[in-house]
Design an enzyme around this catalytic site. Structure first.
Site, PDB file in Angstrom:
ATOM      1  N   PRO A  85       0.953  -1.341  -0.312  1.00 54.08           N
ATOM      2  CA  PRO A  85       0.269   0.360  -0.339  1.00 54.08           C
ATOM      3  C   PRO A  85       0.799   0.869   0.177  1.00 54.08           C
ATOM      4  CG  PRO A  85       0.325  -1.121   2.359  1.00 54.08           C
ATOM      5  CD  PRO A  85       0.909  -1.974   1.142  1.00 54.08           C
TER       6      PRO A  85
ATOM      7  N   ARG B 110       5.421  11.199  -2.386  1.00 58.40           N
ATOM      8  CA  ARG B 110       5.428  11.155  -1.153  1.00 58.40           C
ATOM      9  C   ARG B 110       6.327  10.473  -0.424  1.00 58.40           C
ATOM     10  NH1 ARG B 110       4.801   4.553   1.422  1.00 58.40           N
ATOM     11  NH2 ARG B 110       3.864   5.003   3.529  1.00 58.40           N
TER      12      ARG B 110
ATOM     13  N   TYR C 238      11.363   8.691   1.427  1.00 57.08           N
ATOM     14  CA  TYR C 238      11.197   7.780   0.625  1.00 57.08           C
ATOM     15  C   TYR C 238      11.919   8.088  -1.010  1.00 57.08           C
ATOM     16  CZ  TYR C 238       8.226   5.338   3.335  1.00 57.08           C
ATOM     17  OH  TYR C 238       6.667   5.383   4.539  1.00 57.08           O
TER      18      TYR C 238
ATOM     19  N   ASP D  10       0.889 -15.600   7.414  1.00 56.52           N
ATOM     20  CA  ASP D  10       0.871 -16.875   6.912  1.00 56.52           C
ATOM     21  C   ASP D  10       0.565 -17.089   5.222  1.00 56.52           C
ATOM     22  OD1 ASP D  10      -0.056 -16.924   9.593  1.00 56.52           O
ATOM     23  OD2 ASP D  10      -2.800 -17.030   9.967  1.00 56.52           O
TER      24      ASP D  10
ATOM     25  N   GLU E 181      12.159  -9.291   2.458  1.00 59.84           N
ATOM     26  CA  GLU E 181      11.470  -8.009   3.074  1.00 59.84           C
ATOM     27  C   GLU E 181      12.188  -6.591   2.978  1.00 59.84           C
ATOM     28  OE1 GLU E 181      10.489  -8.242   7.054  1.00 59.84           O
ATOM     29  OE2 GLU E 181       9.776  -6.299   7.043  1.00 59.84           O
TER      30      GLU E 181
ATOM     31  N   SER F 172      13.152   2.880   4.179  1.00 63.29           N
ATOM     32  CA  SER F 172      13.125   3.739   4.655  1.00 63.29           C
ATOM     33  C   SER F 172      14.026   3.049   5.927  1.00 63.29           C
ATOM     34  CB  SER F 172      11.928   4.824   5.512  1.00 63.29           C
ATOM     35  OG  SER F 172      11.299   3.914   5.745  1.00 63.29           O
TER      36      SER F 172
ATOM     37  N   ARG G 242      12.507   5.789  12.948  1.00 63.90           N
ATOM     38  CA  ARG G 242      11.255   5.985  12.740  1.00 63.90           C
ATOM     39  C   ARG G 242      10.172   5.171  14.328  1.00 63.90           C
ATOM     40  NH1 ARG G 242       8.853   5.315   7.150  1.00 63.90           N
ATOM     41  NH2 ARG G 242       8.272   6.902   7.644  1.00 63.90           N
TER      42      ARG G 242
HETATM   43  C1  DQA Z   1       8.177   1.158   3.951  1.00 66.49           C
HETATM   44  C2  DQA Z   1       7.680   1.414   5.929  1.00 66.49           C
HETATM   45  C3  DQA Z   1       6.482   1.049   5.935  1.00 66.49           C
HETATM   46  O1  DQA Z   1       6.186   1.501   7.854  1.00 66.49           O
HETATM   47  C4  DQA Z   1       5.563   2.166   5.473  1.00 66.49           C
HETATM   48  O2  DQA Z   1       4.172   1.879   5.803  1.00 66.49           O
HETATM   49  C5  DQA Z   1       5.609   2.219   3.797  1.00 66.49           C
HETATM   50  C6  DQA Z   1       6.616   2.187   3.818  1.00 66.49           C
HETATM   51  C7  DQA Z   1       9.511   1.407   3.975  1.00 66.49           C
HETATM   52  O3  DQA Z   1       9.540   1.676   2.530  1.00 66.49           O
HETATM   53  O4  DQA Z   1      10.065   1.834   4.475  1.00 66.49           O
HETATM   54  O5  DQA Z   1       4.811   1.920   3.597  1.00 66.49           O
HETATM   55  O6  DQA Z   1       7.454   0.052   4.007  1.00 66.49           O
END
Ligand code: DQA
Length: 149
Positions: free
Chosen positions: A10, A18, A23, A92, A103, A107, A112
Site C-alpha cells: 500500500p 510521497r 522515500y 500466514d 522483505e 526507510s 522511526r
Molecule cells: C515502508 C515502511 C513502512 O513503515 C511504511 O508504512 C511504508 C513504507 C518502507 O519502505 O520504508 O509504507 O515499508
C-alpha cells in the site's frame, strides 16, 4: 532464466511524491526499471506488481508459491508497506505458500515511530533489507539470487 516477483504494498504507488525525505524522489516505475536491470544483470527477469489491497497481495504470494514449486520463479522481493506492521494474514500467506521472501523497506523503520519497529513479515522472511533507499530492492534481488544459487 527464472523470474523474481517484485511486490509492493500500500501507498508505494505514490513513490516519488510521497514523503520524499523518507522515500526519495524515484517513482515506482523507476524502482521497477532498477529491479529489471538488476535481475537482467544476473540472468533473470522480474514480474512487478503493486497493490493497495491486502487480499490481492495474499493472492500474489500464493501465485508466487505455485511458480516457485513449478521451478520458474526464485521468490519474492516484497515491500509490504504498512501491512508489515499489521498483517498476520500476509505472515500466514508467506508461511503457507512456503515462498522465499526478501522483505525490503526503503526507510530505516527502526529509526522511526515505535509502531514501525515490529514486523509480522520478518519471522517468515528469508532475509531483509532496511534503510538502504530504493537500492534495497537491488540488494534484495541479489540476496534472493545468491540464496537460491
Ligand atoms: C515502508 C515502511 C513502512 O513503515 C511504511 O508504512 C511504508 C513504507 C518502507 O519502505 O520504508 O509504507 O515499508
Amino acid at each position: 532464466m527464472a523470474s523474481i516477483m517484485v511486490l509492493n504494498g500500500p501507498n508505494l504507488n505514490l513513490l516519488g511524491t510521497r514523503e520524499p525525505a523518507q522515500y526519495g524522489h524515484e517513482t515506482l516505475a523507476d524502482v521497477e526499471k532498477l529491479c529489471a536491470d538488476a535481475a537482467a544483470a544476473l540472468g533473470h527477469q522480474v514480474v512487478c506488481h503493486q497493490s493497495n489491497h491486502e487480499g490481492v497481495l495474499i493472492d500474489l504470494i500464493h501465485e508466487a508459491g505455485q511458480r516457485v514449486k513449478s521451478g520458474d520463479m526464485l521468490g519474492v522481493v516484497f515491500n509490504p508497506g504498512a501491512y508489515t506492521h499489521t498483517s498476520i494474514a500476509l505472515h500466514d500467506a508467506i508461511k503457507g505458500a512456503d515462498v522465499p521472501v526478501i522483505e525490503v523497506h526503503i526507510s530505516n523503520v527502526h529509526a522511526r515511530e515505535s509502531f514501525r519497529h515490529h514486523s509480522y513479515i520478518s519471522p517468515v522472511a528469508a532475509g531483509m533489507v532496511v534503510g538502504m533507499g530504493v537500492q534495497g530492492y537491488v540488494l534484495g534481488i541479489q540476496g534472493l539470487v545468491s540464496k537460491r544459487a
